[in-house]
Design an enzyme around this catalytic site. Structure first.
Site, PDB file in Angstrom:
ATOM      1  N   GLU A  25       0.813  -1.223   0.000  1.00 19.54           N
ATOM      2  CA  GLU A  25       0.000   0.000   0.000  1.00 19.54           C
ATOM      3  C   GLU A  25       0.844   1.269   0.000  1.00 19.54           C
ATOM      4  O   GLU A  25       0.473   2.283  -0.592  1.00 19.54           O
ATOM      5  CB  GLU A  25      -0.954   0.011   1.198  1.00 19.54           C
ATOM      6  CG  GLU A  25      -2.110  -0.973   1.083  1.00 19.54           C
ATOM      7  CD  GLU A  25      -1.755  -2.395   1.476  1.00 19.54           C
ATOM      8  OE1 GLU A  25      -0.576  -2.653   1.843  1.00 19.54           O
ATOM      9  OE2 GLU A  25      -2.643  -3.261   1.433  1.00 19.54           O
ATOM     10  N   HIS A  82     -12.016  -3.545   9.227  1.00 16.53           N
ATOM     11  CA  HIS A  82     -12.423  -3.482   7.815  1.00 16.53           C
ATOM     12  C   HIS A  82     -13.714  -2.712   7.608  1.00 16.53           C
ATOM     13  O   HIS A  82     -14.426  -2.947   6.643  1.00 16.53           O
ATOM     14  CB  HIS A  82     -12.587  -4.900   7.246  1.00 16.53           C
ATOM     15  CG  HIS A  82     -11.303  -5.530   6.849  1.00 16.53           C
ATOM     16  ND1 HIS A  82     -10.275  -5.743   7.733  1.00 16.53           N
ATOM     17  CD2 HIS A  82     -10.863  -6.001   5.655  1.00 16.53           C
ATOM     18  CE1 HIS A  82      -9.269  -6.318   7.098  1.00 16.53           C
ATOM     19  NE2 HIS A  82      -9.593  -6.478   5.835  1.00 16.53           N
TER      20      HIS A  82
END
Lengths: 326, 327
Positions: free
Chosen positions: A62, A131
């Protein structure tokens, strides 16, 4: 002009497809954007259409996805970096905040960073605490970055196309819950939504509901119910958290003198806090009631469905908030 | 003396190295004595000159350079005018970054010098992205990305080098190993102290360790690396060098902590002395030329200081300019 009823994910896919056709410099990079066809199917078919050069599957990196997109943008390309979900963008924060948002300023305008960071956002699918984030306000904190998050397929397409054509870095989030929901989208390759322009999704005179993304759905549902009781809500979809269209918000507030803020995100240092501060600083003379806020509960999101739903905002909570100040 | 390197080129390198040393010594003085350079960050390149100069001598103008916050010497080696560099040190409107970047954020778009960056490792994926553009548009350009030894333990290093390796991007990664990351020695930070060996893990070309005090060795190795990278993808080089000053101006004990080692480098392995000795050995009666170069460097730095001191401060308009590209 033809108008088609399509889901938001298809509207986003069209935006990517059309902008890639329009401009050779536009390319997509991210995890599973190619062979997998996108974890939310937004990039479906694009690898086949444009090949591996322009639809680039990346390692699970990322920091480097965001950082390399910044570098490529500085050098003249127009990357659309998909971070899969906004939860993973926490790993990219430095590249987004310290680099994408700062480089144009820090080097006195020598470099432009025309990058779009796309990410799915939202909670409510038992995705659990790590999440389930909707942290758009965190990103909107920083000057140098634009933050957009659409509520309808037409806005999704127009906003993403505008973001891709912008010379500035844009963080663009897409509500997971809204991906499958259909809406009318004009068949227009130049469908553009101006950066920093809010949209009144429903007119009303009794209360302004300031919201964005999934909050628009709850607010419109609440407005429909409240109409039965003679309460007319004006639903203002801010669409961009930065720049924030305070002009449209203030105009609405001058008419209604009341405001409920609805957001999927958390309450502390939030969109709601900002709207409330803007209104009390600038619209104090027009204010007839306290600003109410509807938001997720201030807890990490649990797995169990029963208590997960308790923590989420919904239309009923919006109705309750409106009734408290009418 | 190395084959194919002209006297003129060697003297040019000598000039750049002396200029960098003089520039850095003056920055140090302007900070601690004259108080004309202010703030809390000032990371000097003194001691590293041969690595920056030798490496950048291999590039053409179409190639790209990016580095971390120890960026003054890299900017000078890339040919950026010392005047706007010194003005940036003093936060002046005429600085390369308009006084908004400071010592750690020098850049010059026209030189394809993409900047100094102050988040350790933060510029490494930028190098990957800049190289991606070169590959995407088939420009044939190469990126040299400098890396401090400390940054090799940062996640950015892993992700950026791995991605560049996977995509065969034209980056020459040069680790400037001065043995100490801020204040922590390499051997206290990693079990694999031969940092070039990281290349093996990423499947990129490992060009080993070089003596970063020797400008000719640096030049020759990086030249080979650049040619390799242009067609084959990433290369990693570990250049062993030595920092003459503390990490930054806040590091007050460096010269005491590493006193013996520092003296050894300055007396026996100084990159400028090393090059001067080789020139003297190769070319008779060259000392007057070297003296002239040293005097020129002092003059250039004098002029840069004069320019900076006489430059205006940024204004309110500058404060609010360039937050966004106007569109």
């Amino acid at each position: 002009m033809a108008v088609k009823n399509i889901p938001m994910r298809e509207a986003l896919r069209q935006a990517l497809y059309e902008e890639m056709l329009r401009d050779e410099r536009v390319f997509i990079m991210g995890q599973e954007v190619g062979e997998w066809q996108g974890t939310h199917r937004v990039t479906m078919g694009l690898l086949n259409e444009f090949g591996k050069k322009r639809v680039r599957d990346t390692p699970i990196s990322e920091m480097a996805i965001a950082g390399a997109a910044v570098g490529a943008a500085m050098a003249g390309l127009r990357p659309v970096a998909e971070l899969m979900t906004i939860n993973f963008a926490f790993l990219s924060l430095d590249a987004i905040i310290n680099h994408a948002a700062k480089i144009h300023y820090m080097f006195n305008g020598q470099f432009k960073v025309p990058v779009v960071f796309r990410a799915a956002s939202g909670w409510g699918n038992q995705a659990t605490a790590t999440h389930s984030h909707t942290p758009e306000p965190i990103f909107a904190h920083f000057p140098g970055l634009y933050v957009g998050t659409p509520s309808t397929p037409a806005d999704a397409k127009g906003m993403l196309k505008t973001a891709i054509r912008s010379d500035n870095p844009v963080l663009f989030t897409e509500s997971i819950a809204l991906y499958p929901k259909p809406g009318p989208v004009p068949d227009d390759v130049d469908l553009l939504v101006p950066i920093g322009k809010a949209d009144i999704k429903r007119e009303g005179k009794h209360v302004t509901i300031a919201t964005y993304a999934r909050g628009v759905e709850w607010s419109l549902a609440a407005a429909k119910e409240l109409e039965k009781e003679g309460i007319e809500c004006e639903v203002v979809d801010m669409r961009w958290l930065r720049p924030l269209d305070t002009a449209t918000l203030f105009e609405s507030f001058k008419k209604t003198n009341r405001c409920v803020v609805v957001e999927e995100s958390l309450p502390m240092y939030s969109f709601g806090s900002e709207i409330a501060a803007q209104l009390q600083e600038n619209m104090f003379d027009y204010m007839d009631a306290p600003i109410k806020r509807v938001h997720a509960m201030d807890v990490p999101l649990p797995f169990a469905r029963e208590i997960e739903l308790m923590a989420l905002p919904n239309a009923q909570k919006v109705i309750n908030a409106v009734k408290e100040i009418i | 003396m190395a084959k194919g390197i002209s006297k003129e080129q060697l003297l040019n390198w000598y000039h750049q190295m002396v200029l960098i040393r003089e520039f850095e010594d003056r920055c140090d003085h302007l900070y601690f004595v004259d108080k004309k350079i202010t703030g809390v960050y000032l990371h000097l390149y003194s001691g590293h000159e041969a690595t920056g100069v030798g490496a950048l001598a291999t590039l053409g103008p179409q190639d790209h350079v990016i580095t971390a916050y120890r960026d003054h010497g890299i900017a000078i080696a890339r040919g950026v005018d010392p005047k706007p560099l010194m003005a940036e040190m003093m936060g002046k409107r005429t600085g390369v970054s308009g006084g908004k970047g400071g010592s750690m954020h020098l850049a010059s778009r026209e030189h394809n010098f993409w900047g100094g960056y102050a988040i350790v490792g933060g510029h490494l994926p930028l190098a990957t992205g800049i190289a991606l553009e070169a590959q995407y548009n088939e420009t044939g350009a190469v990126v040299i990305s400098f890396i401090g030894d400390g940054a090799t333990n940062n996640g950015y290093f892993h992700e950026a080098v791995n991605m560049a390796g996977a995509w065969k991007l034209p980056v020459v990664w040069i680790i400037e190993n001065n043995f100490v990351a801020m204040g922590t020695r390499v051997e206290d930070s990693t079990a694999q102290t031969e940092l070039h060996k990281r290349a093996i893990a990423y499947g990129i070309k490992d060009m080993g360790r070089i003596n970063g005090q020797d400008v000719i060795e640096v030049y020759e190795t990086v030249k080979e690396a650049v040619e390799y990278a242009r067609t084959n993808g990433s290369v990693l080089i570990e250049s062993l060098t030595y920092r003459y000053k503390g990490h930054g101006v806040s590091d007050k004990t460096y010269s005491e902590r590493f006193a013996d080692e520092l003296r050894d480098y300055q007396e026996n392995r100084d990159p400028i002395t090393l090059l001067a000795n080789r020139l003297k050995k190769e070319y008779k009666n060259i000392e007057p030329e070297l003296e002239k170069i040293r005097a020129e460097a002092v003059k250039i730095v004098d002029e840069s200081v004069e320019f900076a001191l006489n430059s205006p401060d940024p204004t309110y308009e500058d404060l609010i300019a360039h937050i966004y590209v106007e569109e």
